[in-house]
Design a protein around this motif. Sequence first.
Motif, short mmCIF file in Angstrom:
data_model
loop_
_atom_site.label_atom_id
_atom_site.label_comp_id
_atom_site.label_asym_id
_atom_site.label_seq_id
_atom_site.Cartn_x
_atom_site.Cartn_y
_atom_site.Cartn_z
N ASP A 121 0.82 -1.21 0.00
CA ASP A 121 0.00 0.00 0.00
C ASP A 121 0.85 1.27 0.00
O ASP A 121 0.51 2.28 0.63
N VAL A 122 1.98 1.20 -0.71
CA VAL A 122 2.84 2.37 -0.88
C VAL A 122 2.47 3.05 -2.20
O VAL A 122 2.33 2.38 -3.23
N GLY A 123 2.30 4.34 -2.16
CA GLY A 123 2.01 5.09 -3.38
C GLY A 123 3.27 5.69 -3.97
O GLY A 123 4.18 6.11 -3.24
N LEU A 124 3.33 5.72 -5.28
CA LEU A 124 4.46 6.29 -6.01
C LEU A 124 3.96 7.41 -6.91
O LEU A 124 3.00 7.22 -7.66
N VAL A 125 4.62 8.56 -6.84
CA VAL A 125 4.37 9.66 -7.77
C VAL A 125 5.73 10.09 -8.31
O VAL A 125 6.66 10.34 -7.52
N ALA A 126 5.86 10.15 -9.62
CA ALA A 126 7.12 10.58 -10.25
C ALA A 126 6.80 11.48 -11.43
O ALA A 126 5.85 11.22 -12.17
N GLN A 127 7.59 12.52 -11.58
CA GLN A 127 7.42 13.43 -12.72
C GLN A 127 8.78 13.87 -13.24
O GLN A 127 9.77 13.94 -12.49
N SER A 181 14.10 18.97 -14.62
CA SER A 181 13.94 18.54 -13.24
C SER A 181 13.17 17.23 -13.22
O SER A 181 12.39 16.94 -14.14
N TRP A 182 13.39 16.44 -12.18
CA TRP A 182 12.60 15.24 -11.96
C TRP A 182 12.50 14.97 -10.46
O TRP A 182 13.33 15.44 -9.69
N PHE A 183 11.45 14.26 -10.06
CA PHE A 183 11.32 13.86 -8.67
C PHE A 183 10.65 12.50 -8.57
O PHE A 183 9.92 12.07 -9.47
N VAL A 184 10.92 11.83 -7.47
CA VAL A 184 10.25 10.58 -7.10
C VAL A 184 9.74 10.76 -5.68
O VAL A 184 10.49 11.13 -4.78
N LEU A 185 8.45 10.50 -5.49
CA LEU A 185 7.81 10.63 -4.18
C LEU A 185 7.19 9.30 -3.80
O LEU A 185 6.45 8.69 -4.58
N LEU A 186 7.47 8.84 -2.58
CA LEU A 186 6.84 7.65 -2.01
C LEU A 186 5.99 8.07 -0.83
O LEU A 186 6.39 8.93 -0.03
N THR A 187 4.81 7.47 -0.70
CA THR A 187 3.90 7.86 0.36
C THR A 187 3.14 6.65 0.86
O THR A 187 2.85 5.72 0.10
N LYS A 188 2.84 6.65 2.15
CA LYS A 188 2.09 5.55 2.75
C LYS A 188 1.20 6.09 3.86
O LYS A 188 1.65 6.86 4.71
N ALA A 189 -0.05 5.66 3.85
CA ALA A 189 -1.00 6.02 4.90
C ALA A 189 -1.07 4.88 5.92
O ALA A 189 -1.18 3.71 5.55
N PHE A 216 2.91 9.25 5.77
CA PHE A 216 4.34 9.50 5.70
C PHE A 216 4.73 9.61 4.22
O PHE A 216 4.37 8.75 3.42
N SER A 217 5.47 10.65 3.88
CA SER A 217 5.89 10.87 2.49
C SER A 217 7.34 11.30 2.45
O SER A 217 7.82 12.03 3.33
N ALA A 218 8.04 10.86 1.41
CA ALA A 218 9.42 11.27 1.18
C ALA A 218 9.59 11.54 -0.31
O ALA A 218 9.13 10.76 -1.15
N ARG A 219 10.26 12.65 -0.63
CA ARG A 219 10.45 13.05 -2.03
C ARG A 219 11.92 13.41 -2.26
O ARG A 219 12.51 14.18 -1.50
N ALA A 231 23.13 29.44 -15.11
CA ALA A 231 23.27 28.00 -14.89
C ALA A 231 23.11 27.66 -13.41
O ALA A 231 23.43 28.46 -12.52
N GLU A 232 22.63 26.46 -13.14
CA GLU A 232 22.58 25.96 -11.77
C GLU A 232 22.39 24.45 -11.79
O GLU A 232 22.00 23.86 -12.80
N ASP A 233 22.70 23.85 -10.64
CA ASP A 233 22.52 22.41 -10.48
C ASP A 233 22.21 22.15 -9.01
O ASP A 233 22.85 22.72 -8.12
N GLY A 234 21.20 21.32 -8.76
CA GLY A 234 20.85 21.10 -7.37
C GLY A 234 20.02 19.85 -7.15
O GLY A 234 19.57 19.19 -8.09
N ARG A 235 19.82 19.55 -5.89
CA ARG A 235 18.99 18.43 -5.48
C ARG A 235 18.29 18.79 -4.18
O ARG A 235 18.72 19.67 -3.45
N ALA A 236 17.19 18.09 -3.91
CA ALA A 236 16.41 18.39 -2.71
C ALA A 236 15.81 17.11 -2.15
O ALA A 236 15.46 16.19 -2.90
N LEU A 237 15.69 17.08 -0.83
CA LEU A 237 15.05 15.96 -0.13
C LEU A 237 13.99 16.54 0.80
O LEU A 237 14.26 17.48 1.56
N THR A 238 12.80 15.96 0.76
CA THR A 238 11.69 16.40 1.59
C THR A 238 11.09 15.20 2.30
O THR A 238 10.82 14.17 1.66
N VAL A 239 10.90 15.30 3.60
CA VAL A 239 10.26 14.26 4.40
C VAL A 239 9.12 14.90 5.17
O VAL A 239 9.32 15.90 5.87
#
Length: 419
Positions: free
Chosen positions: A296-302, A326-334, A340-343, A361-369
Amino acid sequence: MVRILTAALLAAALASVSAAEEAPARYSYVFGTDVSYVDTSGHPSWVAGSAGKLRYDADSDGLTVSRVFADYRLRIVDTLDLHVAAEAYDDDIGDALDFTQAYLEWRPLNLSPTRYRLRAGAFYPRLSLENRGPAWTSPYTLSSSAINTWIGEEIRVFGAELLVSRRPAELGGAHSFSVFGSAFRHNDPAGGLIAWKGWSVHDRQTRIDDVLPLPPLPQIQPDGWFWRQDPVFIPFQENDGDAGWYAGAEWQYRERLLLRGLRYDNRADPTDVHNGQYAWYTEFDALGLQAGLPGDVGLVAQWLAGETVMGPVIDGAHVVDNAFSSWFVLLTKAVGQQRFSARYERFDVTEDDDVYLDENAEDGRALTVTWLVGITDLVNVAAEWLEIKSYRPAWAYNDLATTRTERQLTLSVQLRFRN
């Protein structure tokens, strides 16, 4: 904060009046407010006219009303709905309360398995798989991904969108196929913010009449290369009179899998300047995936990638010529009333021109919990940790370190009133 609380009380009063005057079956509304404690470390915020990637900084830390919104839908007749959404912020950008979307949606009745939907007005393109809640909120996190933060900052449709969908009976009704397309105006400056400010990660949406600050860059000063640009940015205006477009398609299998693709082209004339704003020719492609995983884990990616250019062509390239992605992967579980979600995400801008003192120009990454808890139907609480590490040479123009890790902790109490 006084202005934003006044706006909140006014919106609540209007909702109460509507509840008294309309039959419940003909309308729905969600009115929300978030009271948050924010602790941030990083560069001064872009909202305050600097160049940081977060909405808040050390000068705006502490207790704040981080968001007030209203989302209202009215069934005018059986086939025609009105949808309006408004946001209130206390950051001196535009009015305290203003609309983010306002459109009519027509769904004609027919006996065919093919369905049609037409939207006309001001609205978001059919792109985000993340921001699908009331007033374009996310059910997973407090902040949007870099992709959807940028869409919320610069991209809005002022026009019409037609969606055609079909659920073939020969496939058992489990599959749904859709195609959609739009023609629009008033988005010619879009692209300038991602070039001169860069990617960001936050929850603020640009309202229809907002005038956004730009960093104090040398190229837009009175003696700079682009002196005709005002020190502020207006994303929603028409420069050249030509309509832009986007088109896309999606496939959905039950509630388990959704795939969506989109192509956007604002068709702006990159040599045009109007009302202190350069037009930016901006085009991009976007892909999205939403899926249910085991446990029952949800996945969202763009994923999103494109190009934005401004000015005439010199030596084979526009004066300002930037590719971005840009791209992201998000996992979520109720779990019960908790989610709880992490991206994780990456973003970059690649500069393809040689203009001196216009480094984009720029380059970066991000983590969200994020941890969300539903206490009652009215009250939610949330905690979010956000960390962005990025390299942007243009920060040196403002005497800021060109490599920086920016962090933000948000603790929030959310109130949601609905019928």
